[in-house]
Every structure is written in structure tokens, then in C-alpha cells.
Enzyme design. Structure first.
Site, PDB file in Angstrom:
ATOM      1  N   SER A  49       9.557  -1.204  32.770  1.00  0.00           N
ATOM      2  CA  SER A  49      10.703  -1.821  32.134  1.00  0.00           C
ATOM      3  C   SER A  49      10.656  -3.335  32.293  1.00  0.00           C
ATOM      4  O   SER A  49       9.734  -3.991  31.821  1.00  0.00           O
ATOM      5  CB  SER A  49      11.994  -1.205  32.704  1.00  0.00           C
ATOM      6  OG  SER A  49      13.108  -1.566  31.945  1.00  0.00           O
ATOM      7  N   GLU A  81       6.558   0.654  24.619  1.00  0.00           N
ATOM      8  CA  GLU A  81       7.613   1.655  24.765  1.00  0.00           C
ATOM      9  C   GLU A  81       8.928   0.917  24.826  1.00  0.00           C
ATOM     10  O   GLU A  81       8.974  -0.303  24.996  1.00  0.00           O
ATOM     11  CB  GLU A  81       7.410   2.487  26.035  1.00  0.00           C
ATOM     12  CG  GLU A  81       7.412   1.695  27.342  1.00  0.00           C
ATOM     13  CD  GLU A  81       8.778   1.370  27.891  1.00  0.00           C
ATOM     14  OE1 GLU A  81       9.742   2.132  27.630  1.00  0.00           O
ATOM     15  OE2 GLU A  81       8.915   0.349  28.584  1.00  0.00           O
ATOM     16  N   HIS A 126      10.328   5.344  29.385  1.00  0.00           N
ATOM     17  CA  HIS A 126      11.495   5.672  30.210  1.00  0.00           C
ATOM     18  C   HIS A 126      11.745   7.172  30.158  1.00  0.00           C
ATOM     19  O   HIS A 126      12.788   7.656  29.700  1.00  0.00           O
ATOM     20  CB  HIS A 126      12.714   4.899  29.731  1.00  0.00           C
ATOM     21  CG  HIS A 126      12.672   3.445  30.091  1.00  0.00           C
ATOM     22  ND1 HIS A 126      11.812   2.553  29.482  1.00  0.00           N
ATOM     23  CD2 HIS A 126      13.381   2.730  30.992  1.00  0.00           C
ATOM     24  CE1 HIS A 126      12.008   1.343  29.996  1.00  0.00           C
ATOM     25  NE2 HIS A 126      12.948   1.428  30.916  1.00  0.00           N
TER      26      HIS A 126
END
Length: 304
Positions: A104, A204, A274
Site C-alpha cells: 500500500s 493494484e 489488498h
């Protein structure tokens, strides 16, 4: 194989203390020595301490001599401090064997390290969302983490969805890079965006509607980034809701739009993002890519 794992918080404050404790206990149960940064549970507004606190935490992780420096969680905060980090010290710790792992917001530090020092890091779990997951951490994620620790990880293979078959395609010795799409795009035009050509880019994201994903991809496309790559790997895009206004506009629409504009493969369903079931990916390593039909293989065992 017992390893020394250093837990630190370079981004958002840890709100789920129970997940933090579960993650630590899980790593200890796996036989590892877990060292917790003294400010890992600090909080300053939405951050894990103020900027100076988090900068010091990163530098302590680099100086720890640990086998792994693992972030507690992502969120937001690293882009604020990229211009104040000691990249030489972090790169030295990596060269001496410390593996930096995260997901992230961690993409910002990974990209900056790659741009500044060409150092390799790992896209993988964070402590809370990975090892602190309930009821148990994902077995595949843990197996990939163990392989990274032992140096036995050689690559990742997966299948694209039905109807996504492509002609055989091979790439050798290309740099693997990428991470969170939103974070990566936020670095465009800065000294912290890697200038990778002829690479394999993986992406992503979470909580981004498909039209916003397309807009971010268009930014990378118009900036000339996507056209310079040998392949684009799309991981998991989760946590969004479609509405009546979309009228059939989905992530499949985004993929088709992108495939029409690129002359290299746009491959989907990379098991990373995630989500609980995810692999670990060596950011900055040279990899080989093989695509045949629906089958995709990214191999790095010969170079990592």
C-alpha cells in the site's frame, strides 16, 4: 528458520491494536524473534507519530540489523517525508541483508529507494492486515513469506480468466517494479519516481472505482510510462461499488481500453493486492516473464 523481524510504523497510525498483537504473536509462533520499534504504536492525527517520529522509525529499522523490516500497516504518510530520508543508510542496510517488506503506502518508499539507489525491496504483507488477519493468516501468503526468508522463492505463476488467452510471449532479464497505483501516480514528476524502461510493471489498488483506475492508468499512459514497459501485470482491485450510472462500465472495460492502446501484454489476476491470498514480489529485481495461453509465469530465482 528463525529470523529477526523488526516492526515499525512509517505511515498511518495503528488503530487495530488487537490485529497488531495477533500479528506479533503469529510471527513469534512461527519461531521468529520480533522486535517492535519504540514508536510503532504512536499516534499524531492520522499518522503513526509526527513526520520526525516516523523518519526516525525508518532509520531505526535500517539500523536494526534485522533480517526483515516489516511495516505495521499502510495508510498514508510516506510521501510527506520522502525528501527527508537517508537513502544511503537504508540502501546500506538492504545490501547487508535486511529485507524491507510492505504494501500500500509502502509503495512510495519502494519507488523512492529504486529511483535513488536501485535497491530491491519486497511487495508483500503488512503486520496487521497480513499476520494479524482473522481467523488465521493466509497460508499462501505465509508460505511465500517463508520462501522469501529462506531465499528459496523462485517466482509466481497464475492463470488469467477464461477468454484471456494470448499468443506465447517471453521477456528476459526485465526489472519488476510497481505497487499501489494511486501512490505510484502521486510520484510522477518527482525525483522519487523510478525511470524504468523495458520493465515489467505490476499494479493494484483498493477503494478506487474502475473509472478512477482508468484515469490513473491514462496518466501513466500519457506520461509515456506504460509504453516503455515490456508487460503490464494487473493485480487485485478491490473495495469499490458499481452503480446504476456505470451501465456496464467495469474493470473489464478498463482492461479492454488499455489493451487497445498498448502493444505489450496487459495481464490480469496477478495474486497480489489488498487481499489475504497474495504472493511476495521483489521490487527492483530482474525477472523473466513467460506467457502461453492463459498461463503466466514470472521467475526471479536465478537473480534474487
Amino acid at each position: 528458520m528463525a529470523k529477526h523481524i523488526y516492526i515499525y510504523s512509517p505511515s498511518g497510525a495503528v488503530r487495530d491494536k488487537a490485529a497488531f498483537k495477533r500479528g506479533v504473536k503469529r510471527l513469534e509462533a512461527m519461531g521468529h524473534k520480533v522486535e517492535i520499534d519504540p514508536d510503532a504504536l504512536r499516534s499524531s492525527t492520522r499518522f503513526a507519530g509526527d513526520d520526525a517520529c516516523r523518519i526516525e522509525a525508518i532509520h531505526r529499522a535500517a539500523a536494526s540489523g534485522a533480517d526483515v523490516a516489516l511495516i505495521s500497516r499502510g495508510g498514508y504518510g510516506l510521501t510527506r517525508i520522502l525528501d527527508q530520508l537517508d537513502y544511503k543508510a537504508i540502501a546500506k542496510s538492504i545490501s547487508q541483508g535486511t529485507q524491507f517488506v510492505g504494501i500500500s503506502d509502502f509503495t512510495a518508499l519502494q519507488a523512492a529507494l529504486l529511483a535513488k539507489t536501485k535497491s530491491m525491496t519486497w511487495a508483500g504483507p503488512a503486520l496487521c492486515e497480513g499476520f494479524g488477519a482473522q481467523p488465521e493468516p493466509d497460508e499462501i501468503m505465509e508460505a511465500c513469506f517463508d520462501e522469501m526468508l529462506s531465499g528459496q522463492g523462485e517466482g509466481v505463476g497464475w492463470r488469467q480468466p477464461l477468454g484471456a488467452s494470448v499468443e506465447p510471449y517471453f521477456v528476459e532479464n526485465a526489472m519488476l517494479w510497481g505497487g499501489n497505483l494511486s501512490v505510484l501516480c502521486s510520484l510522477l514528476g518527482t525525483p522519487f519516481f523510478p525511470k524504468v524502461k523495458a520493465g515489467v510493471l505490476f499494479l493494484e489498488d483498493i477503494h478506487e472505482h474502475p473509472y478512477r483506475i482508468e484515469r490513473l492508468l491514462a496518466q501513466l499512459l500519457h506520461a509515456g510510462v506504460l509504453g516503455q514497459q515490456k508487460a503490464l501485470l494487473l493485480g487485485q482491485f478491490t473495495g469499490y461499488s458499481l452503480g446504476a450510472h456505470d451501465r456496464g462500465f467495469t474493470m473489464k472495460s478498463v482492461v479492454r481500453w488499455l489493451q487497445d492502446r498498448l502493444h505489450v501484454p496487459v495481464l490480469t489476476q496477478l495474486p497480489y493486492g489488498h487481499v489475504q491470498t497474495k504472493v511476495l514480489l521483489p521490487v527492483g529485481a530482474k525477472v523473466d516473464l513467460a506467457v502461453e495461453g492463459r498461463d503466466v509465469l514470472v521467475a526471479w530465482g536465478h537473480v534474487v
